[in-house]
Design an enzyme around this catalytic site. Structure first.
Site, PDB file in Angstrom:
ATOM      1  N   HIS A   1       0.822  -1.204   0.000  1.00 26.10           N
ATOM      2  CA  HIS A   1       0.000   0.000   0.000  1.00 26.10           C
ATOM      3  C   HIS A   1       0.856   1.254   0.000  1.00 26.10           C
ATOM      4  O   HIS A   1       2.089   1.212   0.104  1.00 26.10           O
ATOM      5  CB  HIS A   1      -0.947   0.002   1.205  1.00 26.10           C
ATOM      6  CG  HIS A   1      -0.233   0.054   2.526  1.00 26.10           C
ATOM      7  ND1 HIS A   1       0.298   1.217   3.051  1.00 26.10           N
ATOM      8  CD2 HIS A   1       0.057  -0.929   3.433  1.00 26.10           C
ATOM      9  CE1 HIS A   1       0.852   0.968   4.219  1.00 26.10           C
ATOM     10  NE2 HIS A   1       0.737  -0.328   4.484  1.00 26.10           N
TER      11      HIS A   1
ATOM     12  N   HIS B   1      -6.221   9.871  -7.610  1.00 24.44           N
ATOM     13  CA  HIS B   1      -5.274   9.026  -6.892  1.00 24.44           C
ATOM     14  C   HIS B   1      -5.939   7.817  -6.241  1.00 24.44           C
ATOM     15  O   HIS B   1      -5.320   6.758  -6.116  1.00 24.44           O
ATOM     16  CB  HIS B   1      -4.563   9.865  -5.821  1.00 24.44           C
ATOM     17  CG  HIS B   1      -3.312   9.250  -5.294  1.00 24.44           C
ATOM     18  ND1 HIS B   1      -2.203   9.017  -6.081  1.00 24.44           N
ATOM     19  CD2 HIS B   1      -2.981   8.809  -4.050  1.00 24.44           C
ATOM     20  CE1 HIS B   1      -1.247   8.471  -5.348  1.00 24.44           C
ATOM     21  NE2 HIS B   1      -1.688   8.323  -4.119  1.00 24.44           N
TER      22      HIS B   1
ATOM     23  N   SER C   1       1.188   4.187  -5.131  1.00 25.03           N
ATOM     24  CA  SER C   1       1.772   5.421  -4.617  1.00 25.03           C
ATOM     25  C   SER C   1       3.140   5.167  -3.971  1.00 25.03           C
ATOM     26  O   SER C   1       4.039   4.644  -4.623  1.00 25.03           O
ATOM     27  CB  SER C   1       0.793   6.055  -3.625  1.00 25.03           C
ATOM     28  OG  SER C   1       1.156   7.375  -3.331  1.00 25.03           O
TER      29      SER C   1
ATOM     30  N   ASP D   1      -5.270  12.751 -11.322  1.00 31.38           N
ATOM     31  CA  ASP D   1      -4.538  12.585 -10.072  1.00 31.38           C
ATOM     32  C   ASP D   1      -3.932  13.914  -9.624  1.00 31.38           C
ATOM     33  O   ASP D   1      -3.123  14.503 -10.340  1.00 31.38           O
ATOM     34  CB  ASP D   1      -3.442  11.536 -10.248  1.00 31.38           C
ATOM     35  CG  ASP D   1      -2.894  11.022  -8.921  1.00 31.38           C
ATOM     36  OD1 ASP D   1      -2.882  11.787  -7.947  1.00 31.38           O
ATOM     37  OD2 ASP D   1      -2.508   9.842  -8.856  1.00 31.38           O
TER      38      ASP D   1
END
Length: 343
Positions: free
Chosen positions: A67, A311, A139, A283
């Site tokens: 993540h 995002h 990310s 984004d």
């Protein structure tokens, strides 16, 4: 498939408390003080394979999910795990990075890239003897995924990078990353929170004292007010960290490793690891330009721009389509590897 969650073992005996005033004192947040060796929290969805069908364990593919900043394994558990094809022989493993989610949040750690990599290896790679697997990262997790691929290139079958924060590796790379990803902005809310945590340490600690330190109370209050036991995971993830873990991860991983990304990419390119880049055209957190620059460094990579997504909505709101895209890429990369071996 079977889904289950594994937490690091807890010990009844704790070392003397060194909790900072802005850090939460709940059982999960102080678990790092236990005498026993700590490991990351992770969730597994195992493939069900009927031996009567002649399936062999070697035919199962392993996928590890990483993540991003102020997030957790819930991003994958709530989106990809429920939508994976039952016919696909896949073991899915989503990890909570050190300092986030339900993983330990040690105060005596600087949360460098090495710290994150070592904990992933100790908690997941070594216990499960993973010799080959696919990587999926979002990310900030893209930096960790690329570093891991550069360190263990023979283990990686493919890498999927969603909204990767990439900047040209020069002397100002870290400063550029800091100003771009944590600029002093008030909108969107995620960037506002990031800016406070990054630039105004004392103010950031005050916010963490109000929100993160008391995240258990706020979760209880939200459930009470909404009469809903299921609070959206994004709200929960925003407070399940400490200022110490968030601040150091931002500076030492996202910004500190910016100048080293090109060396990681060179290894990925040289080893011929299949790469897919996915980015939303709206984004506001990670500029779309980052993916275009990354594509220049990895000409063999597949770049997919998702229209009208940002995002988060590059994944959320299109979970089924996103999961199908992942599956297609995983199995196409496997076919390419087999073809190259035959040739």
């Amino acid at each position: 498939m079977v889904v289950f969650s594994r937490r690091r073992r807890r010990s009844g005996g704790l070392r003397p408390s060194y909790r900072r005033w802005s850090d939460c004192g709940c059982r999960e947040c102080v678990s790092w003080q236990a005498k026993e060796e700590q490991r990351l929290h992770f969730v597994i969805k195992e493939a069900f394979q009927d031996e009567s069908e002649g399936g062999q364990k070697g035919s199962i593919e392993n996928v590890m999910f990483i993540h991003g900043f102020l997030s957790s394994s819930s991003l994958w558990v709530e989106t990809v795990f429920p939508n994976i094809s039952e016919t696909a022989h896949l073991n899915l493993l989503a990890v909570d990075l050190l300092g986030f989610g339900r993983s330990p949040k040690p105060m005596d750690c600087l949360y460098r890239l090495k710290d994150h990599l070592d904990m992933v290896e100790k908690s997941v790679i070594q216990p499960f003897y993973l010799q080959s697997f696919h990587l999926v990262a979002h990310s900030m997790g893209c930096i960790i995924a690329l570093a891991f691929a550069a360190k263990h290139p023979k283990h990686i079958k493919s890498i999927t990078l969603i909204a990767p924060p990439y900047f040209s590796s020069d002397e100002k790379a870290s400063f550029t990353a800091l100003n771009t990803l944590s600029g002093k902005k008030i909108w969107p809310p995620f960037l506002f929170v990031t800016a406070i945590l990054t630039w105004y340490e004392h103010l950031g600690r005050t916010i963490c004292f109000i929100l993160c330190r008391n995240h258990v109370f706020w979760e209880w209050l939200l459930r009470l007010m909404t009469r809903n036991r299921d609070i959206h995971f994004l709200l929960i993830d925003l407070t399940r960290h400490t200022h110490h873990s968030a601040w150091h991860t931002m500076h030492n991983v996202i910004c500190g490793e910016a100048k080293l990304l090109d060396s990681y990419l060179e290894t990925v390119k040289r080893e011929g690891i299949s790469v897919k880049i996915i980015h939303g055209d709206k984004d506001q957190v990670i500029p779309l330009e980052c993916s275009f620059k990354l594509k220049e460094k990895l000409p063999h990579a597949e770049l997919q721009i998702i229209a009208n997504t940002d995002h988060q909505t590059v994944i959320l709101g299109r979970e089924k389509d996103f999961t199908r895209e992942l599956e297609e890429f995983w199995f196409s990369s496997i076919d390419c590897k087999r073809a190259s071996k035959v040739a």
